[in-house]
Scaffold this active site. Structure first.
Site, short mmCIF file in Angstrom:
data_model
loop_
_atom_site.label_atom_id
_atom_site.label_comp_id
_atom_site.label_asym_id
_atom_site.label_seq_id
_atom_site.Cartn_x
_atom_site.Cartn_y
_atom_site.Cartn_z
N SER A 440 0.81 -1.21 0.00
CA SER A 440 0.00 0.00 0.00
C SER A 440 0.85 1.26 0.00
CB SER A 440 -0.92 0.02 1.23
OG SER A 440 -0.16 -0.06 2.42
N HIS A 461 -2.14 -3.25 -5.93
CA HIS A 461 -2.65 -2.78 -4.65
C HIS A 461 -4.17 -2.93 -4.57
CE1 HIS A 461 -3.44 0.84 -1.78
NE2 HIS A 461 -3.42 -0.30 -1.12
N GLU A 473 -4.99 -0.78 -7.87
CA GLU A 473 -3.97 0.03 -8.52
C GLU A 473 -2.88 -0.90 -9.04
OE1 GLU A 473 -3.74 4.27 -6.28
OE2 GLU A 473 -3.18 2.56 -5.04
N ASN A 511 -3.94 6.36 -1.77
CA ASN A 511 -3.50 6.68 -0.41
C ASN A 511 -2.87 8.07 -0.33
OD1 ASN A 511 -4.40 4.38 0.85
ND2 ASN A 511 -2.50 3.25 0.55
#
Length: 722
Positions: A440, A461, A473, A511
């Site tokens: 992540s 991800h 992702e 993120n």
């Protein structure tokens, strides 16, 4: 001459001249078969020009002597009619034009409904939107028991309502409560459930679908009338008033007034039941036209077009390698979730490797429990559950990994551990095996820097919980091959995921834009704003959960690990506010250890709403008191997200504004009716966003300073989306 379908039960037919997407033929028993087959397209969608074609085919059928009835079937293998062509709707320039489009659809459906002999829809595959409205206009419906067969009115997901009579026919067929539920949620119904609720008149194996429909016509059987209990609930002044009161109340609690289509659906259904179907049809067409012109519908349709376009892309200019077996490293929550979607959606054998048998048992139980829910709700047979579970196996060594095509690593966020995993896979798997890391935050080029085959290392991800969150992702590093990218994207699609390719930088995309949003919520909390006030502010803005509750859900410890990586890469604007680390020091990890900002395990408290843990305030040394409005709190959190999204676009972390919008909506629940960060900036205007950020910077600090790319677009009047 016989029909060319492989079914010995089909009687002899005499073909007639085809008319574009609709062709007509007759059986020896004087039943007409209308086949819908839009040329050059994988699925059937209804277009404006089809209105005239349907009228022509009905007139031709009526001229046939001794006609007993018609059966409507699809010429496509796996779908009936998937809905209306959305580009047709988006082409409308005014509400009046859109209303006229709906009226045209209503007229066509009315001609089918008033046809002099029975018309039966033989449904196999997707029967959605305008496709179901067409089936509802028929005098009876028969569907196949195949898993591909689904019936629904998903228009609300595009900010619209059914505009070709669906709001009037469906309540009269299955009752207002179930009809409203279908239209307000947009959910699809499978064959057996459709039969139980009276949506279809029969559900049979696909091999005898057409035969069953023909027999129903030959016997002159029309649809059964509504069941007495359905009729009672749909009528009666008191029952009707209570029904609409509670439906409206529940709907507003979910939508917070952000989705005007839901209010219109309720109003139009009520109009039809109160004032008759004639007034109901008029209200439906008028409401449809008004909704087409709303910014919410434009945003939702934009997301639809964007996701449709993305599905057609391979991620790189190379053909993907075939994937027949998948390996998973780690049997934790993420590993178990990845194994589940690989087996149950992609239908691929999965081999889980963990350091102990307990991890493997945990991963297997994860899938078993999810499948058990489907069995209990009758969406899956016990035999199918066993078959899918047999696709998942486990090992504490690397036995079986020599035949694996792609390995997804889901171990702890530790660089050295992940590098050792790469080395072990290169030693125990095949030379062509792809290593995909479900990290992540760790840069993929660092994970690949000691690899002997770095071109086969990539990031993949997932978001938790894997079985629910639609986004992944895909993160190539500079040395990742194009074929590795396309193969990884292909696997993600088979798993039912929306895959965006993002750049190999700290936090990737989702993120990275989430961190400043969460940090600002933390600053509000430390300033004394109550936890639930902060969360309610963002829920009212349109997020599914607020930022503090989201931190509890993903894990407070997980969220705080990403922060230092972002600070090291991009500077102090990503630094969490001082004092907030007291939460983690108190061993508060959120839901997973039952200790976070909210209380857990408090059954029997008499409310479904989560309760804030009051000890959090003492821990942070604050006295909770709402001082800012919800709108101000939402603005502070969201503006930082928008600013960071623009930086990501300009730094090529994302390939396009389209990918940025999809990533935010599907990855963190950015309000779909706002279309994503970039469309939302376009809606507000870049100049307005810059002005707001400058004002916030003066009040709360320089981390609100507008980025250069946003300033430039404000000065030049540029938009992000077409």
């Amino acid at each position: 001459m016989r029909d060319n379908m492989e079914n010995p039960n089909i009687p002899e037919i005499t073909p007639a001249e085809p008319v574009s997407a609709f062709s007509l033929m007759f059986t020896a028993e004087h039943v007409g078969i209308i086949t819908v087959d839009v040329p050059g397209e994988k699925v059937n969608t209804l277009k404006a020009e089809f209105a005239q074609q349907i009228c022509a085919i009905l007139q031709k059928a009526q001229q046939y002597p001794n006609l007993k009835g018609l059966v409507l079937v699809s010429g496509k293998t796996d779908s009936f009619i998937a809905g209306a062509d959305i580009t047709m709707i988006s082409g409308c320039k005014t509400a009046v034009e859109a209303s006229q489009l709906a009226q045209k659809g209503q007229t066509v459906m009315s001609q089918i409904a008033s046809f002099s002999v029975p018309v039966v829809a033989a449904i196999h595959g997707a029967c959605l939107g305008g496709g179901l409205e067409l089936a509802l206009a028929c005098h009876a419906r028969v569907c196949s028991l195949d898993d591909k067969t689904q019936l629904g009115l998903p228009e609300v997901q595009l900010g619209l309502l059914p505009g070709s009579g669906g709001t009037q026919r469906l309540p009269r067929l299955i009752g207002a409560p179930k009809a409203l539920d279908m239209m307000l949620t947009g959910r699809s119904i499978r064959a057996k459930q459709a039969l139980r609720m009276g949506l279809v008149d029969d559900a049979v194996p696909y091999s005898i679908l057409l035969k069953t429909a023909l027999e129903r016509v030959a016997k002159g059987r029309r649809s059964r009338p509504p069941l007495p209990w359905q009729a009672r609930l749909a009528g009666g002044p008191l029952g009707k008033s209570l029904l609409f009161y509670f439906v409206r109340k529940q709907t507003r609690a979910k939508t917070h007034g952000n989705y005007p289509a839901t209010e219109k659906i309720i109003d139009v259904v009520k109009t039809g039941l109160d004032q008759g179907s004639g007034n109901g049809y008029q209200a439906e067409a008028r409401a449809f036209g008004e909704l087409v012109m709303t910014p919410q519908s434009a945003a939702l349709r934009g997301l639809f077009f964007a996701s449709t376009a993305l599905k057609k892309e391979k991620g790189a200019d190379a053909e993907p390698l075939p994937v027949s077996r998948v390996g998973i490293l780690g049997g934790g929550l993420m590993g178990g979730g990845i194994a589940n979607v690989t087996a149950t959606r992609a239908g691929l054998p999965v081999r889980i490797k963990d350091i102990n048998h307990e991890g493997i048992r945990h991963a297997l139980k994860y899938s078993w429990d999810l499948l058990e829910k489907k069995v209990r709700s009758r969406r899956l047979t016990r035999n199918e559950q066993q078959r899918q579970m047999m696709l998942i196996s486990g090992t504490t060594d690397y036995s079986g990994f020599s035949q694996i095509d792609i390995v997804v690593e889901a171990v702890f966020e530790d660089l050295k551990l992940k590098q050792s995993m790469v080395a072990e896979i290169e030693k125990n798997a095949a030379p062509h095996t792809i290593f995909a890391s479900n990290t992540s935050s760790l840069p993929i080029h660092q994970i690949a820097e000691k690899a002997t085959r770095p071109e086969r290392v990539i990031g993949l991800h997932y978001f938790s919980p894997v079985d629910k969150m639609p986004l992944v992702e895909v993160i190539p590093h500079a040395g990742t091959s194009a074929q590795t990218i396309s193969t990884t994207v292909s696997l993600a699609k088979k798993q039912g995921k929306t895959a965006i390719v993002v750049g190999d930088s700290a936090g990737f995309y989702v993120n990275r834009i989430l961190a400043p949003y969460i940090n600002e919520a933390a600053r509000c909390l430390l300033a004394g704003e109550p936890v639930d006030h902060i969360d309610n502010a963002l829920v009212n803005f349109g997020f599914p959960v607020g930022p503090v509750q989201l931190l509890d859900e993903v894990g407070i410890d997980v969220g705080t690990k990403i922060g230092p990586i972002l600070v090291e890469a991009f500077g102090e604007r990503f630094a969490a506010p001082s004092g907030f680390d007291a939460v983690l020091q108190d061993d508060r990890k959120g839901r997973k250890n039952g200790k976070g900002f909210y209380l857990y395990g408090q059954k029997g408290r008499g409310t479904k709403k989560k309760q804030v843990d009051p000890s959090v305030y003492r821990l942070l040394n604050v006295t909770p008191k709402a001082q800012q409005s919800g709108e101000e709190i939402a603005q502070r959190c969201v503006m930082l997200m928008l600013n960071e999204a623009v930086r990501c676009l300009d730094e090529n972390v994302i390939r396009s504004a389209r990918d940025g919008d999809l990533g935010a909506v599907f990855g963190i629940g950015f309000p779909p009716f706002r279309g994503g960060p970039f469309r939302y900036i376009d809606t507000l205007g870049a100049a307005s966003v810059v002005k707001t950020l400058e004002q916030l910077a003066q009040r709360y600090g320089e981390h609100f300073t507008p980025c250069e790319g946003l300033r430039r677009r404000a000065e030049q009047g540029e938009r992000f989306c077409p």
